[in-house]
Design a protein around this motif. Structure first.
Motif, short mmCIF file in Angstrom:
data_model
loop_
_atom_site.label_atom_id
_atom_site.label_comp_id
_atom_site.label_asym_id
_atom_site.label_seq_id
_atom_site.Cartn_x
_atom_site.Cartn_y
_atom_site.Cartn_z
N MET A 228 -3.21 1.88 -6.61
CA MET A 228 -5.21 2.32 -6.87
C MET A 228 -5.63 1.82 -5.27
SD MET A 228 -7.49 3.89 -7.63
CE MET A 228 -6.44 5.25 -8.55
N ASP A 229 -4.97 0.45 -5.76
CA ASP A 229 -5.51 -0.84 -3.87
C ASP A 229 -5.59 0.57 -2.39
OD1 ASP A 229 -6.14 -2.62 -6.06
OD2 ASP A 229 -3.38 -3.16 -5.70
N PHE A 230 -4.21 0.55 -2.80
CA PHE A 230 -4.19 1.41 -1.50
C PHE A 230 -5.08 2.58 -1.60
CE2 PHE A 230 -0.44 -1.14 -2.05
CZ PHE A 230 -0.02 -2.17 -0.36
N VAL A 231 -5.46 3.29 -2.29
CA VAL A 231 -6.04 4.67 -2.44
C VAL A 231 -7.55 4.19 -1.93
CG1 VAL A 231 -6.62 6.36 -3.35
CG2 VAL A 231 -4.72 5.68 -3.83
N ILE A 232 -8.06 3.16 -2.72
CA ILE A 232 -9.42 2.64 -2.54
C ILE A 232 -9.46 2.00 -0.93
CG2 ILE A 232 -10.86 1.03 -2.98
CD1 ILE A 232 -9.54 1.09 -6.24
N GLY A 233 -8.68 1.26 -0.50
CA GLY A 233 -8.37 0.63 0.81
C GLY A 233 -8.76 2.30 1.84
N VAL B 195 -5.82 -11.09 -4.91
CA VAL B 195 -5.54 -11.09 -6.62
C VAL B 195 -4.60 -11.65 -7.53
CG1 VAL B 195 -5.12 -9.57 -8.63
CG2 VAL B 195 -6.77 -7.99 -7.03
N GLN B 196 -3.36 -11.84 -6.15
CA GLN B 196 -2.46 -12.81 -7.16
C GLN B 196 -2.51 -13.76 -6.32
OE1 GLN B 196 0.23 -11.15 -8.34
NE2 GLN B 196 -0.46 -9.70 -8.41
N TRP C 50 -15.32 -0.58 -0.21
CA TRP C 50 -14.42 -1.42 -1.21
C TRP C 50 -14.64 -1.66 -1.78
CZ3 TRP C 50 -12.01 -5.77 0.81
CH2 TRP C 50 -10.71 -6.59 0.36
N ASP C 51 -15.63 -2.90 -1.70
CA ASP C 51 -15.53 -3.94 -2.33
C ASP C 51 -16.90 -3.16 -3.63
OD1 ASP C 51 -15.54 -6.64 -2.62
OD2 ASP C 51 -17.88 -6.87 -2.83
N MET C 52 -17.04 -2.05 -3.47
CA MET C 52 -17.48 -1.43 -5.01
C MET C 52 -16.47 -0.51 -5.63
SD MET C 52 -20.83 -2.57 -4.76
CE MET C 52 -20.13 -3.68 -4.42
N LEU C 53 -15.77 0.03 -4.58
CA LEU C 53 -15.00 0.54 -5.31
C LEU C 53 -13.77 -0.38 -5.94
CD1 LEU C 53 -13.49 3.61 -3.12
CD2 LEU C 53 -14.94 3.56 -4.53
N ASN C 54 -13.67 -1.50 -5.92
CA ASN C 54 -12.71 -2.13 -6.62
C ASN C 54 -13.48 -2.64 -7.65
OD1 ASN C 54 -10.59 -3.41 -5.13
ND2 ASN C 54 -11.31 -3.56 -3.18
N ASN D 47 -12.15 -2.03 -10.90
CA ASN D 47 -11.62 -3.41 -11.73
C ASN D 47 -12.61 -3.41 -13.60
OD1 ASN D 47 -9.74 -4.09 -10.50
ND2 ASN D 47 -11.70 -5.97 -9.34
N ASN D 48 -13.48 -2.68 -13.24
CA ASN D 48 -14.56 -2.60 -14.70
C ASN D 48 -14.63 -1.57 -15.17
OD1 ASN D 48 -17.05 -4.90 -13.67
ND2 ASN D 48 -18.03 -3.68 -13.14
N LYS D 49 -13.88 -0.33 -15.41
CA LYS D 49 -12.77 0.38 -16.10
C LYS D 49 -11.98 0.09 -16.79
CE LYS D 49 -11.56 5.83 -15.23
NZ LYS D 49 -11.58 6.94 -14.05
N ASN D 50 -10.72 -0.90 -15.88
CA ASN D 50 -9.91 -1.47 -16.45
C ASN D 50 -10.39 -2.04 -17.69
OD1 ASN D 50 -8.27 -0.16 -15.10
ND2 ASN D 50 -7.91 -0.96 -13.16
N LYS D 51 -11.39 -2.80 -17.29
CA LYS D 51 -11.85 -3.81 -18.41
C LYS D 51 -12.39 -3.48 -19.64
CE LYS D 51 -12.93 -7.61 -15.44
NZ LYS D 51 -13.58 -9.07 -15.14
#
Length: 299
Positions: free
Chosen positions: A1-6, A89-90, A287-291, A295-299
Protein backbone atom coordinates in the motif's frame (compact mmCIF):
# COMPACT_ATOMS: atom_id res chain seq x y z
CA UNK A 1 0.00 0.00 0.00
CA UNK A 2 2.95 2.35 0.68
CA UNK A 3 3.95 2.09 -2.99
CA UNK A 4 0.40 2.59 -4.31
CA UNK A 5 -0.10 5.70 -2.16
CA UNK A 6 3.17 7.19 -3.41
CA UNK A 7 2.27 6.40 -7.02
CA UNK A 8 -1.19 7.95 -6.81
CA UNK A 9 0.29 11.09 -5.27
CA UNK A 10 2.78 11.50 -8.11
CA UNK A 11 0.31 10.75 -10.92
CA UNK A 12 -2.29 13.14 -9.50
CA UNK A 13 0.20 16.00 -9.20
CA UNK A 14 1.41 15.45 -12.79
CA UNK A 15 -1.93 16.51 -14.30
CA UNK A 16 -1.48 20.02 -12.95
CA UNK A 17 2.25 20.43 -13.58
CA UNK A 18 2.67 18.91 -17.07
CA UNK A 19 2.32 22.25 -18.98
CA UNK A 20 5.34 23.63 -17.11
CA UNK A 21 7.20 20.43 -17.91
CA UNK A 22 6.50 20.97 -21.63
CA UNK A 23 7.84 24.53 -21.41
CA UNK A 24 10.89 23.40 -19.42
CA UNK A 25 11.72 20.74 -22.01
CA UNK A 26 11.50 23.21 -24.91
CA UNK A 27 13.67 25.81 -23.14
CA UNK A 28 16.30 23.21 -22.28
CA UNK A 29 16.50 22.00 -25.89
CA UNK A 30 16.53 25.49 -27.36
CA UNK A 31 19.92 26.59 -28.70
CA UNK A 32 21.41 23.13 -28.24
CA UNK A 33 25.24 23.36 -28.29
CA UNK A 34 25.15 26.96 -29.49
CA UNK A 35 26.21 30.15 -27.79
CA UNK A 36 23.40 32.55 -26.85
CA UNK A 37 24.27 34.90 -29.75
CA UNK A 38 24.38 32.11 -32.33
CA UNK A 39 20.68 31.27 -32.46
CA UNK A 40 17.31 32.99 -32.51
CA UNK A 41 15.24 32.27 -29.42
CA UNK A 42 11.89 30.79 -30.36
CA UNK A 43 10.85 30.88 -26.72
CA UNK A 44 11.74 34.05 -24.83
CA UNK A 45 10.77 32.88 -21.37
CA UNK A 46 8.05 30.99 -19.58
CA UNK A 47 5.00 33.05 -20.49
CA UNK A 48 6.13 33.61 -24.08
CA UNK A 49 6.62 29.85 -24.45
CA UNK A 50 3.15 29.13 -23.08
CA UNK A 51 1.67 31.65 -25.52
CA UNK A 52 3.64 30.47 -28.58
CA UNK A 53 2.92 26.78 -27.97
CA UNK A 54 -0.80 27.37 -27.43
CA UNK A 55 -1.04 29.70 -30.45
CA UNK A 56 0.89 27.47 -32.86
CA UNK A 57 -0.06 23.94 -31.82
CA UNK A 58 -3.21 24.63 -29.81
CA UNK A 59 -3.85 24.80 -26.08
CA UNK A 60 -3.89 20.99 -25.78
CA UNK A 61 -0.23 20.97 -26.85
CA UNK A 62 0.58 22.19 -23.34
CA UNK A 63 -0.45 18.72 -22.16
CA UNK A 64 1.77 16.85 -24.63
CA UNK A 65 3.20 13.68 -23.20
CA UNK A 66 0.64 13.63 -20.38
CA UNK A 67 0.03 9.87 -20.58
CA UNK A 68 3.69 8.84 -20.19
CA UNK A 69 4.13 11.70 -17.70
CA UNK A 70 1.42 10.18 -15.49
CA UNK A 71 2.97 6.72 -15.87
CA UNK A 72 6.28 8.33 -14.95
CA UNK A 73 4.72 10.07 -11.96
CA UNK A 74 3.17 6.84 -10.73
CA UNK A 75 6.22 4.62 -11.27
CA UNK A 76 8.72 7.11 -9.90
CA UNK A 77 6.78 8.15 -6.84
CA UNK A 78 5.45 4.69 -6.01
CA UNK A 79 9.04 3.44 -5.70
CA UNK A 80 10.59 6.60 -4.25
CA UNK A 81 7.94 7.63 -1.74
CA UNK A 82 6.94 4.04 -0.94
CA UNK A 83 10.51 2.95 -0.24
CA UNK A 84 11.22 6.09 1.79
CA UNK A 85 8.01 5.72 3.82
CA UNK A 86 8.97 2.17 4.74
CA UNK A 87 12.38 3.46 5.88
CA UNK A 88 10.62 6.11 8.01
CA UNK A 89 8.17 3.62 9.56
CA UNK A 90 10.96 1.16 10.33
CA UNK A 91 12.95 3.95 12.01
CA UNK A 92 15.87 3.68 9.59
CA UNK A 93 15.94 7.47 9.13
CA UNK A 94 16.27 8.23 12.85
CA UNK A 95 18.94 8.08 15.52
CA UNK A 96 18.81 5.72 18.52
CA UNK A 97 17.24 8.58 20.47
CA UNK A 98 14.40 8.82 17.95
CA UNK A 99 15.48 12.11 16.34
CA UNK A 100 15.79 12.69 12.58
CA UNK A 101 19.24 11.69 11.32
CA UNK A 102 20.34 13.88 8.41
CA UNK A 103 22.83 11.31 7.14
CA UNK A 104 20.39 8.41 7.32
CA UNK A 105 17.62 10.48 5.78
CA UNK A 106 19.89 11.52 2.91
CA UNK A 107 20.99 7.93 2.34
CA UNK A 108 17.48 6.48 2.16
CA UNK A 109 16.07 9.35 0.12
CA UNK A 110 18.98 9.06 -2.36
CA UNK A 111 18.64 5.29 -2.55
CA UNK A 112 14.91 5.55 -3.17
CA UNK A 113 15.57 8.20 -5.83
CA UNK A 114 18.01 5.98 -7.73
CA UNK A 115 15.63 3.01 -7.68
CA UNK A 116 12.75 5.18 -8.88
CA UNK A 117 14.92 6.49 -11.72
CA UNK A 118 15.60 2.98 -12.96
CA UNK A 119 11.90 2.10 -12.80
CA UNK A 120 10.66 5.26 -14.51
CA UNK A 121 13.35 5.92 -17.16
CA UNK A 122 11.44 4.41 -20.13
CA UNK A 123 8.49 6.72 -19.40
CA UNK A 124 10.89 9.68 -19.03
CA UNK A 125 12.38 9.07 -22.49
CA UNK A 126 8.97 8.82 -24.14
CA UNK A 127 7.55 11.83 -22.27
CA UNK A 128 10.47 14.08 -23.23
CA UNK A 129 10.33 13.19 -26.92
CA UNK A 130 6.58 13.71 -27.09
CA UNK A 131 6.86 17.07 -25.30
CA UNK A 132 9.60 18.23 -27.68
CA UNK A 133 7.61 17.43 -30.83
CA UNK A 134 6.19 20.64 -32.32
CA UNK A 135 5.30 22.51 -35.49
CA UNK A 136 8.47 23.20 -37.54
CA UNK A 137 8.16 26.93 -36.89
CA UNK A 138 8.68 26.47 -33.14
CA UNK A 139 10.51 23.13 -33.06
CA UNK A 140 13.69 22.83 -30.99
CA UNK A 141 16.00 19.84 -30.64
CA UNK A 142 15.68 16.58 -32.53
CA UNK A 143 12.07 15.80 -33.47
CA UNK A 144 10.44 12.40 -32.97
CA UNK A 145 7.01 11.61 -34.39
CA UNK A 146 4.87 9.35 -32.19
CA UNK A 147 1.11 8.88 -32.51
CA UNK A 148 0.56 8.40 -28.81
CA UNK A 149 2.28 6.49 -26.04
CA UNK A 150 1.84 2.97 -27.43
CA UNK A 151 3.10 4.01 -30.88
CA UNK A 152 6.10 5.65 -29.21
CA UNK A 153 6.93 2.49 -27.26
CA UNK A 154 6.74 0.38 -30.43
CA UNK A 155 8.89 2.76 -32.51
CA UNK A 156 11.58 3.16 -29.85
CA UNK A 157 11.80 -0.61 -29.45
CA UNK A 158 11.96 -1.24 -33.22
CA UNK A 159 14.61 1.40 -33.93
CA UNK A 160 16.68 1.47 -30.75
CA UNK A 161 15.82 -1.72 -28.92
CA UNK A 162 15.59 -2.01 -25.14
CA UNK A 163 18.62 0.25 -24.85
CA UNK A 164 16.57 3.16 -26.23
CA UNK A 165 14.31 3.12 -23.16
CA UNK A 166 17.32 3.61 -20.91
CA UNK A 167 18.88 6.59 -22.68
CA UNK A 168 20.15 9.06 -20.09
CA UNK A 169 19.60 6.64 -17.22
CA UNK A 170 22.88 7.66 -15.53
CA UNK A 171 21.85 11.32 -15.61
CA UNK A 172 18.41 10.36 -14.33
CA UNK A 173 19.78 8.41 -11.39
CA UNK A 174 22.25 11.20 -10.55
CA UNK A 175 19.49 13.80 -10.75
CA UNK A 176 17.07 11.78 -8.66
CA UNK A 177 19.65 10.80 -6.06
CA UNK A 178 20.50 14.48 -5.55
CA UNK A 179 16.95 15.75 -5.99
CA UNK A 180 15.34 13.11 -3.81
CA UNK A 181 17.90 13.67 -1.07
CA UNK A 182 17.26 17.43 -1.21
CA UNK A 183 13.48 17.00 -1.38
CA UNK A 184 12.78 14.34 1.22
CA UNK A 185 15.53 15.40 3.62
CA UNK A 186 14.34 19.02 3.52
CA UNK A 187 10.70 17.92 3.78
CA UNK A 188 11.28 15.67 6.82
CA UNK A 189 13.61 18.02 8.69
CA UNK A 190 11.41 21.07 8.00
CA UNK A 191 8.37 19.23 9.39
CA UNK A 192 10.31 18.26 12.51
CA UNK A 193 11.61 21.83 12.94
CA UNK A 194 8.16 23.39 12.55
CA UNK A 195 6.64 20.92 15.01
CA UNK A 196 9.45 21.48 17.52
CA UNK A 197 8.55 25.18 17.51
CA UNK A 198 4.87 24.39 18.09
CA UNK A 199 3.80 25.34 14.55
CA UNK A 200 1.05 23.53 12.61
CA UNK A 201 0.59 20.94 15.38
CA UNK A 202 -3.15 20.75 14.72
CA UNK A 203 -2.93 21.41 10.99
CA UNK A 204 -1.25 18.48 9.17
CA UNK A 205 -2.23 19.88 5.75
CA UNK A 206 -0.61 23.24 6.54
CA UNK A 207 2.47 21.47 7.91
CA UNK A 208 2.90 19.39 4.76
CA UNK A 209 2.29 22.44 2.54
CA UNK A 210 4.88 24.64 4.30
CA UNK A 211 7.51 21.89 4.36
CA UNK A 212 7.00 20.99 0.69
CA UNK A 213 7.25 24.64 -0.46
CA UNK A 214 10.70 24.94 1.13
CA UNK A 215 11.66 21.56 -0.28
CA UNK A 216 10.81 22.66 -3.85
CA UNK A 217 13.32 25.53 -3.77
CA UNK A 218 16.16 23.25 -2.70
CA UNK A 219 15.35 20.65 -5.35
CA UNK A 220 15.30 23.13 -8.27
CA UNK A 221 18.69 24.56 -7.35
CA UNK A 222 20.24 21.14 -6.83
CA UNK A 223 19.09 19.26 -9.92
CA UNK A 224 18.84 21.77 -12.79
CA UNK A 225 22.19 20.91 -14.48
CA UNK A 226 21.42 17.19 -14.35
CA UNK A 227 17.88 17.84 -15.53
CA UNK A 228 19.18 19.65 -18.63
CA UNK A 229 21.59 16.77 -19.31
CA UNK A 230 18.84 14.17 -18.87
CA UNK A 231 16.52 15.97 -21.30
CA UNK A 232 19.28 16.25 -23.93
CA UNK A 233 20.18 12.56 -23.60
CA UNK A 234 16.53 11.46 -23.70
CA UNK A 235 15.85 13.46 -26.83
CA UNK A 236 18.94 12.76 -28.95
CA UNK A 237 17.65 9.37 -30.05
CA UNK A 238 19.69 6.99 -32.23
CA UNK A 239 22.92 8.10 -33.90
CA UNK A 240 22.50 10.37 -36.92
CA UNK A 241 25.12 9.87 -39.66
CA UNK A 242 27.07 7.61 -37.34
CA UNK A 243 27.48 10.13 -34.53
CA UNK A 244 25.71 10.95 -31.29
CA UNK A 245 25.63 14.49 -29.95
CA UNK A 246 26.51 13.23 -26.49
CA UNK A 247 28.34 10.07 -25.42
CA UNK A 248 27.26 10.19 -21.80
CA UNK A 249 26.58 12.34 -18.76
CA UNK A 250 30.00 13.93 -18.37
CA UNK A 251 30.45 14.43 -22.11
CA UNK A 252 27.08 16.18 -22.17
CA UNK A 253 27.92 18.36 -19.15
CA UNK A 254 31.26 19.30 -20.69
CA UNK A 255 29.85 20.15 -24.15
CA UNK A 256 27.00 22.22 -22.75
CA UNK A 257 29.34 24.20 -20.51
CA UNK A 258 31.87 24.79 -23.32
CA UNK A 259 29.31 25.79 -25.95
CA UNK A 260 26.54 27.39 -23.89
CA UNK A 261 28.29 28.37 -20.68
CA UNK A 262 26.92 28.11 -17.15
CA UNK A 263 23.66 29.56 -18.49
CA UNK A 264 23.23 26.40 -20.57
CA UNK A 265 23.34 24.18 -17.51
CA UNK A 266 20.62 26.25 -15.87
CA UNK A 267 18.34 26.57 -18.87
CA UNK A 268 14.71 26.23 -17.92
CA UNK A 269 15.29 26.69 -14.19
CA UNK A 270 12.25 29.01 -14.05
CA UNK A 271 9.71 26.48 -15.36
CA UNK A 272 11.64 23.72 -13.60
CA UNK A 273 10.95 25.43 -10.28
CA UNK A 274 7.36 26.29 -11.25
CA UNK A 275 6.86 22.62 -12.10
CA UNK A 276 8.74 21.22 -9.13
CA UNK A 277 7.30 23.56 -6.50
CA UNK A 278 3.62 22.71 -7.11
CA UNK A 279 4.45 19.11 -8.02
CA UNK A 280 6.49 18.72 -4.84
CA UNK A 281 3.78 20.44 -2.84
CA UNK A 282 0.91 18.48 -4.39
CA UNK A 283 2.62 15.07 -4.37
CA UNK A 284 4.02 15.38 -0.84
CA UNK A 285 0.79 16.84 0.56
CA UNK A 286 -1.27 14.11 -1.16
CA UNK A 287 1.24 11.50 0.04
CA UNK A 288 1.14 12.82 3.59
CA UNK A 289 -2.67 13.01 3.66
CA UNK A 290 -3.11 9.52 2.15
CA UNK A 291 -0.69 8.08 4.70
CA UNK A 292 -2.60 9.78 7.53
CA UNK A 293 -5.95 8.51 6.20
CA UNK A 294 -4.61 4.99 5.69
CA UNK A 295 -3.03 4.88 9.13
CA UNK A 296 -6.22 6.20 10.77
CA UNK A 297 -8.26 3.61 8.93
CA UNK A 298 -5.99 0.81 10.14
CA UNK A 299 -6.24 2.08 13.72
Amino acid sequence: MDFVIGGLAGAGATIFTNPMDVVKTRLQLQGELRARNEHAARYRGIFHALYVIAKTDGALALQKGLAPAMVLGFCMNSVRLGMYHIAEVQGWTKTKEGDISIHRTMFWSSASGVMSGLAANPASVLKTRMQAAAHPSIAVGRQHSYNGMVDGVVKIYRIEGIRGFFAGVNATCSRLAIGSAAQLTTFSTTKETLLSHGLFERYPLGLAFAASCISGVMVALAICPFDVVAVRLYNQGPASKGELLYKGVFDCLSKIYKKEGLHGLYKGIGPLYLRIAPHTTLSLVIWDMLNILFNNKNK
